[in-house]
Motif scaffolding. Structure first.
Motif, mmCIF file in Angstrom:
data_model
loop_
_atom_site.group_PDB
_atom_site.id
_atom_site.type_symbol
_atom_site.label_atom_id
_atom_site.label_comp_id
_atom_site.label_asym_id
_atom_site.label_seq_id
_atom_site.Cartn_x
_atom_site.Cartn_y
_atom_site.Cartn_z
ATOM 1 N N GLU A 65 50.865 126.262 77.933
ATOM 2 C CA GLU A 65 50.782 127.108 76.740
ATOM 3 C C GLU A 65 49.657 126.645 75.818
ATOM 4 N N ARG A 66 49.476 125.345 75.688
ATOM 5 C CA ARG A 66 48.448 124.798 74.792
ATOM 6 C C ARG A 66 47.053 124.875 75.406
ATOM 7 N N GLY A 67 46.963 124.666 76.694
ATOM 8 C CA GLY A 67 45.650 124.689 77.333
ATOM 9 C C GLY A 67 44.800 123.516 76.905
ATOM 10 N N ALA A 68 43.527 123.760 76.610
ATOM 11 C CA ALA A 68 42.582 122.699 76.248
ATOM 12 C C ALA A 68 42.468 122.510 74.739
ATOM 13 N N GLY A 69 43.371 123.122 73.951
ATOM 14 C CA GLY A 69 43.314 122.985 72.489
ATOM 15 C C GLY A 69 43.461 121.526 72.089
ATOM 16 N N GLY A 70 42.536 121.050 71.301
ATOM 17 C CA GLY A 70 42.522 119.635 70.916
ATOM 18 C C GLY A 70 43.059 119.382 69.521
ATOM 19 N N PHE A 71 42.427 118.476 68.821
ATOM 20 C CA PHE A 71 42.872 118.017 67.511
ATOM 21 C C PHE A 71 43.146 119.188 66.565
ATOM 22 N N GLY A 72 44.362 119.264 66.067
ATOM 23 C CA GLY A 72 44.725 120.292 65.090
ATOM 24 C C GLY A 72 44.869 121.677 65.654
ATOM 25 N N SER A 73 44.846 121.825 66.963
ATOM 26 C CA SER A 73 44.857 123.171 67.561
ATOM 27 C C SER A 73 46.215 123.851 67.520
ATOM 28 N N THR A 74 47.282 123.073 67.319
ATOM 29 C CA THR A 74 48.614 123.720 67.314
ATOM 30 C C THR A 74 48.958 124.288 65.963
ATOM 31 N N GLY A 75 48.209 123.955 64.918
ATOM 32 C CA GLY A 75 48.400 124.551 63.592
ATOM 33 C C GLY A 75 49.767 124.257 63.005
ATOM 34 N N LYS A 76 50.077 124.984 61.925
ATOM 35 C CA LYS A 76 51.362 124.846 61.237
ATOM 36 C C LYS A 76 52.065 126.181 61.262
ATOM 37 N N ALA A 77 53.386 126.121 61.394
ATOM 38 C CA ALA A 77 54.180 127.358 61.438
ATOM 39 C C ALA A 77 54.330 127.960 60.068
#
Length: 145
Positions: free
Chosen positions: A133-145
């Motif tokens: 689901e995340r893939g190659a997203g790095g630093f801070g890529s998951t964000g805030k809900a």
């Protein structure tokens, strides 16, 4: 679990826990006199101890919260690793993050060790990796809900 430990010096102090539920065992400075650590420098502080850590485990060397927050002192590598096949003296590289000279006194608690299990793995080179689901997203890529 028992861990064999050897005092390499008559003045060495065996590790202790602050409470029955504490994960870490305090490590003590085995220095004959006060050792000064200049600002933003590192000093290697011996414990006078060697351990026989069981196979499949390692000794993680972590900062003690009191000395870190009050004195600005921490292990230089942030988390040290003592491998199960190492039989030499456990030495803590203590770094002074503060702007003033700090001191380590004889028998002062300088760090803590936690005996931890680890997994031994084999790395296998692959042309592709499974999707996630995340893939190659790095630093801070998951964000805030």
């Amino acid at each position: 679990m028992k861990v064999n430990i050897k005092k390499l010096s008559d003045k060495a102090t065996l590790p202790t826990r602050g409470s029955a539920a504490a994960a870490g065992y305090d490590l003590y400075a085995n220095v004959s006199e006060t050792t000064q650590i200049a600002p933003h420098t590192t000093a290697k502080i011996g414990t006078g101890l060697a351990m026989e850590i069981p196979d499949g485990y390692f000794g993680g060397i972590y900062a003690r919260s009191g000395i870190a927050t009050k004195e600005g002192l921490r292990p230089a590598n942030c988390v040290g690793v003592v491998d199960s096949d190492y039989r030499g003296e456990i030495i803590v590289a203590v770094h002074n993050d503060s702007d003033i000279t700090r001191e380590i006194t004889p028998a002062e608690r300088i760090a803590q060790i936690i005996i931890q299990p680890y997994l031994s793995v084999e790395f296998e080179e692959a042309d592709e990796l499974a999707e996630s689901e995340r893939g190659a997203g790095g630093f801070g890529s998951t964000g805030k809900a």
